[in-house]
Design a protein around this motif. Structure first.
Motif, PDB file in Angstrom:
ATOM      1  N   SER A 154       0.826  -1.203   0.000  1.00 38.28           N
ATOM      2  CA  SER A 154       0.000   0.000   0.000  1.00 38.28           C
ATOM      3  C   SER A 154       0.860   1.253   0.000  1.00 38.28           C
ATOM      4  O   SER A 154       0.544   2.243  -0.680  1.00 38.28           O
ATOM      5  CB  SER A 154      -0.932   0.000   1.217  1.00 38.28           C
ATOM      6  OG  SER A 154      -1.869  -1.045   1.140  1.00 38.28           O
ATOM      7  N   ALA A 155       1.951   1.240   0.778  1.00 36.94           N
ATOM      8  CA  ALA A 155       2.825   2.409   0.824  1.00 36.94           C
ATOM      9  C   ALA A 155       3.484   2.663  -0.529  1.00 36.94           C
ATOM     10  O   ALA A 155       3.577   3.815  -0.983  1.00 36.94           O
ATOM     11  CB  ALA A 155       3.875   2.222   1.914  1.00 36.94           C
ATOM     12  N   LEU A 156       3.936   1.600  -1.195  1.00 38.83           N
ATOM     13  CA  LEU A 156       4.556   1.773  -2.511  1.00 38.83           C
ATOM     14  C   LEU A 156       3.545   2.268  -3.533  1.00 38.83           C
ATOM     15  O   LEU A 156       3.841   3.169  -4.335  1.00 38.83           O
ATOM     16  CB  LEU A 156       5.170   0.442  -2.963  1.00 38.83           C
ATOM     17  CG  LEU A 156       6.378  -0.044  -2.161  1.00 38.83           C
ATOM     18  CD1 LEU A 156       6.734  -1.463  -2.542  1.00 38.83           C
ATOM     19  CD2 LEU A 156       7.570   0.880  -2.369  1.00 38.83           C
ATOM     20  N   ALA A 157       2.345   1.683  -3.511  1.00 35.39           N
ATOM     21  CA  ALA A 157       1.310   2.134  -4.443  1.00 35.39           C
ATOM     22  C   ALA A 157       0.917   3.581  -4.166  1.00 35.39           C
ATOM     23  O   ALA A 157       0.658   4.359  -5.098  1.00 35.39           O
ATOM     24  CB  ALA A 157       0.093   1.216  -4.345  1.00 35.39           C
ATOM     25  N   MET A 158       0.876   3.965  -2.900  1.00 35.95           N
ATOM     26  CA  MET A 158       0.546   5.349  -2.543  1.00 35.95           C
ATOM     27  C   MET A 158       1.623   6.301  -3.050  1.00 35.95           C
ATOM     28  O   MET A 158       1.317   7.375  -3.615  1.00 35.95           O
ATOM     29  CB  MET A 158       0.394   5.470  -1.031  1.00 35.95           C
ATOM     30  CG  MET A 158       0.202   6.885  -0.528  1.00 35.95           C
ATOM     31  SD  MET A 158      -1.291   7.666  -1.137  1.00 35.95           S
ATOM     32  CE  MET A 158      -2.519   6.769  -0.224  1.00 35.95           C
ATOM     33  N   ALA A 159       2.899   5.957  -2.867  1.00 34.96           N
ATOM     34  CA  ALA A 159       3.969   6.828  -3.341  1.00 34.96           C
ATOM     35  C   ALA A 159       3.907   6.995  -4.857  1.00 34.96           C
ATOM     36  O   ALA A 159       4.070   8.114  -5.384  1.00 34.96           O
ATOM     37  CB  ALA A 159       5.321   6.263  -2.914  1.00 34.96           C
ATOM     38  N   ARG A 160       3.651   5.890  -5.595  1.00 36.27           N
ATOM     39  CA  ARG A 160       3.552   5.994  -7.053  1.00 36.27           C
ATOM     40  C   ARG A 160       2.381   6.887  -7.462  1.00 36.27           C
ATOM     41  O   ARG A 160       2.507   7.735  -8.357  1.00 36.27           O
ATOM     42  CB  ARG A 160       3.374   4.601  -7.655  1.00 36.27           C
ATOM     43  CG  ARG A 160       4.552   3.656  -7.479  1.00 36.27           C
ATOM     44  CD  ARG A 160       4.370   2.426  -8.334  1.00 36.27           C
ATOM     45  NE  ARG A 160       5.353   1.386  -8.011  1.00 36.27           N
ATOM     46  CZ  ARG A 160       5.104   0.335  -7.248  1.00 36.27           C
ATOM     47  NH1 ARG A 160       3.896   0.169  -6.729  1.00 36.27           N
ATOM     48  NH2 ARG A 160       6.046  -0.551  -7.010  1.00 36.27           N
ATOM     49  N   ARG A 161       1.244   6.681  -6.793  1.00 40.43           N
ATOM     50  CA  ARG A 161       0.053   7.434  -7.199  1.00 40.43           C
ATOM     51  C   ARG A 161       0.187   8.923  -6.885  1.00 40.43           C
ATOM     52  O   ARG A 161      -0.232   9.785  -7.677  1.00 40.43           O
ATOM     53  CB  ARG A 161      -1.172   6.860  -6.479  1.00 40.43           C
ATOM     54  CG  ARG A 161      -2.478   7.453  -6.934  1.00 40.43           C
ATOM     55  CD  ARG A 161      -2.644   7.281  -8.421  1.00 40.43           C
ATOM     56  NE  ARG A 161      -3.888   7.842  -8.929  1.00 40.43           N
ATOM     57  CZ  ARG A 161      -4.105   8.121 -10.213  1.00 40.43           C
ATOM     58  NH1 ARG A 161      -3.145   7.900 -11.111  1.00 40.43           N
ATOM     59  NH2 ARG A 161      -5.262   8.610 -10.614  1.00 40.43           N
ATOM     60  N   LEU A 162       0.793   9.246  -5.759  1.00 40.12           N
ATOM     61  CA  LEU A 162       0.960  10.650  -5.407  1.00 40.12           C
ATOM     62  C   LEU A 162       1.884  11.353  -6.383  1.00 40.12           C
ATOM     63  O   LEU A 162       1.649  12.511  -6.774  1.00 40.12           O
ATOM     64  CB  LEU A 162       1.499  10.766  -3.984  1.00 40.12           C
ATOM     65  CG  LEU A 162       0.536  10.370  -2.859  1.00 40.12           C
ATOM     66  CD1 LEU A 162       1.256  10.363  -1.524  1.00 40.12           C
ATOM     67  CD2 LEU A 162      -0.662  11.319  -2.818  1.00 40.12           C
ATOM     68  N   ARG A 163       2.945  10.692  -6.813  1.00 41.76           N
ATOM     69  CA  ARG A 163       3.864  11.326  -7.763  1.00 41.76           C
ATOM     70  C   ARG A 163       3.228  11.443  -9.148  1.00 41.76           C
ATOM     71  O   ARG A 163       3.591  12.335  -9.915  1.00 41.76           O
ATOM     72  CB  ARG A 163       5.153  10.530  -7.844  1.00 41.76           C
ATOM     73  CG  ARG A 163       5.942  10.571  -6.545  1.00 41.76           C
ATOM     74  CD  ARG A 163       7.362  10.073  -6.717  1.00 41.76           C
ATOM     75  NE  ARG A 163       8.070  10.097  -5.437  1.00 41.76           N
ATOM     76  CZ  ARG A 163       8.622  11.175  -4.908  1.00 41.76           C
ATOM     77  NH1 ARG A 163       8.539  12.320  -5.560  1.00 41.76           N
ATOM     78  NH2 ARG A 163       9.248  11.103  -3.755  1.00 41.76           N
ATOM     79  N   ASP A 164       2.295  10.563  -9.452  1.00 43.70           N
ATOM     80  CA  ASP A 164       1.674  10.606 -10.765  1.00 43.70           C
ATOM     81  C   ASP A 164       0.484  11.565 -10.804  1.00 43.70           C
ATOM     82  O   ASP A 164       0.357  12.391 -11.719  1.00 43.70           O
ATOM     83  CB  ASP A 164       1.220   9.200 -11.162  1.00 43.70           C
ATOM     84  CG  ASP A 164       0.613   9.150 -12.535  1.00 43.70           C
ATOM     85  OD1 ASP A 164       1.306   9.515 -13.500  1.00 43.70           O
ATOM     86  OD2 ASP A 164      -0.557   8.749 -12.646  1.00 43.70           O
TER      87      ASP A 164
END
Length: 947
Positions: free
Chosen positions: A57-67
């Motif tokens: 979840s943390a990795l997916a959150m970091a990707r989504r926030l940067r995108d």
């Protein structure tokens, strides 16, 4: 049903019809899961489902926030905790946001103190959202979950008592916490987490664990959800997480209090988000809603920015008058595991998985600028520029076309990671090295065995790459064998190896004023109080008088904090004493949580102590003994006569209101100590002290007859009452009390219990109503009566307790005990000895010293003297050589002219003053007096020499 998930829906319904032989619930559940996914993904406001402390979840959150680069982030967290979030920069994670209330208004008083915590770790999606929002300009972070006050408002109460099973019902305790001390960092607080993804249907969890060939839920989640989703794209991640949340939601037990509370939370959050959008005018396309996957699959009528037609607005009740305080407290991996029912070591393994994924690259996590403990921290400002072209599937929150990613994800087998031999070999070598340090006879052969067993276990569990759980099981099998030579077992060593129980710390800048004041005042000690190790502080108060304030503060901390925070090794703090040198073991850094919560009660430790003492004496359950204890603490730690006098007056009120004498021994002990202190340091007694003595004299005189006959009142309590009355009699009489009160009370006492009868005889002796000879005669009569012998030890217990009010009976008590040991049969004596020993041991400071001193004066000092020794109470005539010699004429004349002195001495010794006419003394001297003068001629000669 929408077209994207139509094929999946038909496939699931076909499978249910082909394999299902039960009711129609299975097709309904499968179809409902697909509907929930479609509903969540088509919502105009993008919903980002997460699991608590999940690296995926943390990795997916970091990707989504940067995108996506959202302008507003809605986060499922208590809305009143928002002011604490910037303080995370000053802390080393993990820490917990806390709301704390010492007193309740509008909530059951039995729940106090109230505490709500929300732990934050770096490997969590909520931390990524917080770091992005706080370090990115023009981004607003809005917490939308219920407040801490509503957490307890919505907690069910028992129908009659007004209390529930436990306010912390949301936090399941786990008995397998790695370390009990660290697991208690959150205490009994209610835990608030994002993404409670765990089946609430016990049979479902047991089924998943059995067929997944795993031991606990954390391992199942890591294998079947965490690892497959670590590298998944955003659309696949969202759909899978919503589907899992929908599954657990639909398979939970029938709706009850917990289900209603979950739905109320969802109504609360959607109401807050609609209010914020209406007030701010933000575009929903630029917003992101971060919540648990369980809540992303919500079916409440208020779901979404456009609720169902006819849905009634959710009314948010106002908060109670309870005053909440907010702060940060240290947390740890084991504390999170214990509070949320996770397997021991699971959070540490998740942290290791997160760090490994970050090292691999592919995503740059967000970290708060200036975050303590973060190496190479990069904030949102260093992120890549926002992409201009949004992907139709991944960048929209569901308003555009949604593609079906679930069918492919569910139909293809999971990609098996290849064996990382270097990583596994490193684990095996390190665990053997760590085991040898902890006393295990491990060798290189054990490292090879752990490696091969890990691969074997992974293959048996359909895994190509051994997970940390496989490695842990293999290490236990190959190294631990039969015994654990040290404090840590191999499972605990594996947890330490894979990341350990990381413990957070709150920075100085984020501490409450009281905690900062404590650290500043202890700075002269020259210690780093932030360390979690125990540190030794040596204080030479004569050589370094500037350390006296530090000593005073440490004694107050010892009184307020848990026992391990400040522990004195040398030195004491009691009335009338002053330490020249002191030695302390300090663990203030380890007890930082207690220090922070202490800061919720006041600005300085002196203020907190004053408040606690005032509450203690004002408590409806308070007693005179607790009030006297508060008085003593106020003298030791606070000084100030005004406050001490206030507590003392309250002690007088409590004593007068008491209807039992259960705490009479404690009252007597503390009052004696206070009187001694005031007599040594003050020119006169305080008014409250004099009032307490007079009130206690009248109070105990009134209750004495009832206490003698009451079976529920012990011998110790009656003895303490008599001790108070006789030891403070002279002071009470000087303050205006009447001795007739005591005489009447003793005369009205008619006990039936042998021990209390002995106490009554001692009281009458102390009042002069019973002579020593009569008392000795009664004791001899009891020993001579065979019917009374079995009860004689109970009389003797009373005489032992009588040393408190009548210390002059010590010679008689030694005499009676000696006679009892010499005459009582073994059948009576032996069963009584354990009780006598326990009595003397419990009251050793008061009863044992006078008995030992008197025994030392009575019995021979050497073993050789025992054979020729005759007890003074044996009644045998004195040897001939000890006969009284002739007394000179001046002495005879003195005694014959003043016979009253001889009469008084004879009465004290238990003899009748019968005068005869011996040759030496002329017409008035008895043989007993002659023998006394012969034994002590110096006294008579000194009297004769007087003018």
């Amino acid at each position: 049903m929408s077209e994207p998930f139509g094929a999946l829906r038909d496939q699931l319904l076909g499978a249910a019809a082909a394999f299902g032989d039960g009711p129609d619930a299975v097709p309904e559940i499968l179809a409902g899961m697909v509907e929930d996914v479609d509903r969540a993904l088509r919502e105009e406001l993008e919903i980002f489902p997460v699991c608590h402390h999940s690296p995926a979840s943390a990795l997916a959150m970091a990707r989504r926030l940067r995108d996506k680069r959202p302008k507003v982030v809605y986060l499922e967290l208590c809305e009143d905790l928002a002011p604490l979030l910037p303080e995370l920069r000053n802390c080393s994670l993990p820490v917990a946001l806390q709301a704390f209330a010492t007193e309740t208004e509008g909530l059951p008083a039995e729940w106090a103190p109230l505490s709500v915590v929300a732990p934050i770790t770096e490997a969590s999606a909520e931390y990524q959202a917080i770091a992005y929002a706080l370090d990115t300009p023009d981004v607003e972070l809005v917490l939308v979950d219920r407040s801490a006050d509503h957490v307890f408002q919505w907690t069910p109460r028992a129908p009659e008592s007004g209390t529930d099973g436990a306010p912390g019902a949301d936090a399941d305790a786990d008995a397998d916490a790695a370390d009990a001390d660290e697991a208690a960092l959150h205490g009994d607080a209610v835990g608030i987490e994002i993404g409670d993804l765990r089946p609430r249907f016990a049979e479902l969890e047991a089924h998943l664990l059995h067929h997944g060939k795993v031991r606990h839920w954390s391992e199942w989640w890591d294998q079947y959800v965490e690892q497959p989703l670590t590298g998944a794209d955003h659309a696949t991640y969202r759909q899978v997480m919503v589907m899992i949340g929908s599954l657990f939601r639909r398979l939970r037990p029938a709706r009850g209090t917990a289900g209603d509370r979950d739905e109320d939370r969802e109504r609360y959050m959607w109401t807050r988000m609609r209010e914020h959008l209406a007030a701010s005018g933000a575009d929903p396309a630029d917003c992101l809603y971060v919540c648990g996957a369980f809540h992303a699959a919500s079916r409440v009528e208020q779901f979404g920015l456009h609720p169902e037609p006819g849905a009634e607005p959710f009314e948010i009740t106002p908060r109670t008058e309870t005053e909440w305080l907010y702060g940060l407290i240290p947390s740890s991996h084991s504390a999170i595991e214990a509070q949320f029912g996770l397997a021991s070591g699971s959070v540490s393994i998740a942290a290791a998985t997160w760090e490994k994924a970050v090292r691999r690259g592919g995503v740059t996590p967000f970290r708060l600028n200036g975050q303590k403990g973060a190496k190479g921290a990069k904030g949102a400002k260093s992120a890549k520029p926002r992409t201009t072209a949004r992907k139709a599937v991944e960048d929209t929150g569901g308003a555009a076309e949604v593609a079906d990613r679930l069918t492919g994800f569910l139909s293809r087998p999971p990609a098996l990671d290849e064996l990382d031999e270097a990583e596994l070999l490193g684990w095996c070598v390190d665990i053997v090295r760590l085991a040898r340090r902890n006393g295990y006879p491990a060798s290189t052969a054990d490292a090879i065995a752990v490696f091969e067993t890990s691969v074997l276990l992974a293959g048996m569990r359909n895994r190509a790459r051994p997970t940390p759980y496989d490695f842990q099981d293999a290490a236990v099998t190959c190294i631990e064998k039969d015994t654990v030579p040290g404090r840590r077992d191999v499972r605990r060593l594996c947890e330490i190896l894979l990341g350990g129980d990381r413990i957070g710390q709150v920075g100085y800048e984020s501490l409450p004023p009281l905690a900062r004041d404590v650290i500043d005042r202890l700075e002269p000690l020259g210690l780093d109080l932030g360390k979690r190790t125990i540190q030794r502080a040596l204080l030479d108060l004569d050589a370094r008088p500037e350390l006296v304030p530090c000593s005073h503060l440490l004694w107050i901390l010892r009184r307020l904090l848990p026992g391990g925070a400040a522990r004195p090794i040398m030195g004491s703090r009691r009335l009338g004493e002053r330490s020249v040198q002191e030695s302390w073991d300090l663990a203030i850094g380890r007890e930082q949580r207690a220090l922070v919560e202490l800061g919720y009660e006041g600005v300085t430790v002196e203020q907190v102590l004053e408040q606690r003492l005032r509450r203690a004496v004002a408590d409806p359950e308070g007693t005179a003994a607790t009030a006297l204890d508060a008085v003593e603490d106020s003298i030791l730690y606070l000084g100030g006569r005004r406050f001490t006098g206030e507590l003392g007056r309250r002690a007088v009120e409590l004593l007068a209101a008491e209807r039992t004498v259960d705490e009479a021994p404690e009252v007597l002990r503390r009052m004696r100590r206070l009187l001694t202190h005031y007599r040594a340091t003050e020119p006169e007694l305080p008014e409250w002290c004099a009032a307490f003595v007079t009130a206690g004299y009248a109070h105990y005189c009134t209750l004495l007859p009832t206490a003698f006959v009451d079976e529920g009142t012990g011998v110790r309590q009656v003895a303490a009452m008599l001790g108070f009355l006789f030891s403070m009699e002279s002071l009470a009489l000087s303050l205006g009390c009447d001795r007739a009160q005591l005489e009447i009370a003793v005369a009205q006492s008619h006990p039936e219990e042998p021990a209390k009868s002995a106490l009554l005889w001692a009281a009458r002796f102390q009042l002069g109503a019973l002579s020593l000879a009569d008392l000795r005669e009664r004791c001899d009569g009891l020993l001579a009566n065979p019917l009374v012998l079995p009860a004689f030890p109970r009389y003797l217990n009373g005489f032992v307790q009588a040393l408190e009010p009548a210390p002059g009976l010590t010679p008689l008590v030694v005499e009676v005990m000696s006679k009892a040991f010499g005459r009582l049969p073994d059948a009576v004596l032996l069963p009584w000895l354990p009780k006598l020993i326990t009595t003397l041991r419990a009251q050793a400071p008061d009863l044992v010293p006078p008995l030992i001193r008197e025994a030392g004066r009575t019995f021979p000092a050497t073993l050789a003297g025992v054979d020729a020794w005759d007890p003074p109470w044996s009644g045998r005539p004195a040897p001939a050589e000890a006969a009284a010699p002739a007394v000179n004429a001046p002495v005879a004349a003195l005694l014959s002219s003043h016979p009253a002195a001889c009469d008084a001495v004879a009465v004290l010794l238990g003899h009748e003053p019968v005068w005869q006419a011996p040759d030496a003394l002329g017409p008035a001297a008895s043989p007993a007096v002659a023998a006394l003068l012969a034994a002590h001629p110096a006294t008579a000669e000194a009297l004769a020499a007087l003018p």
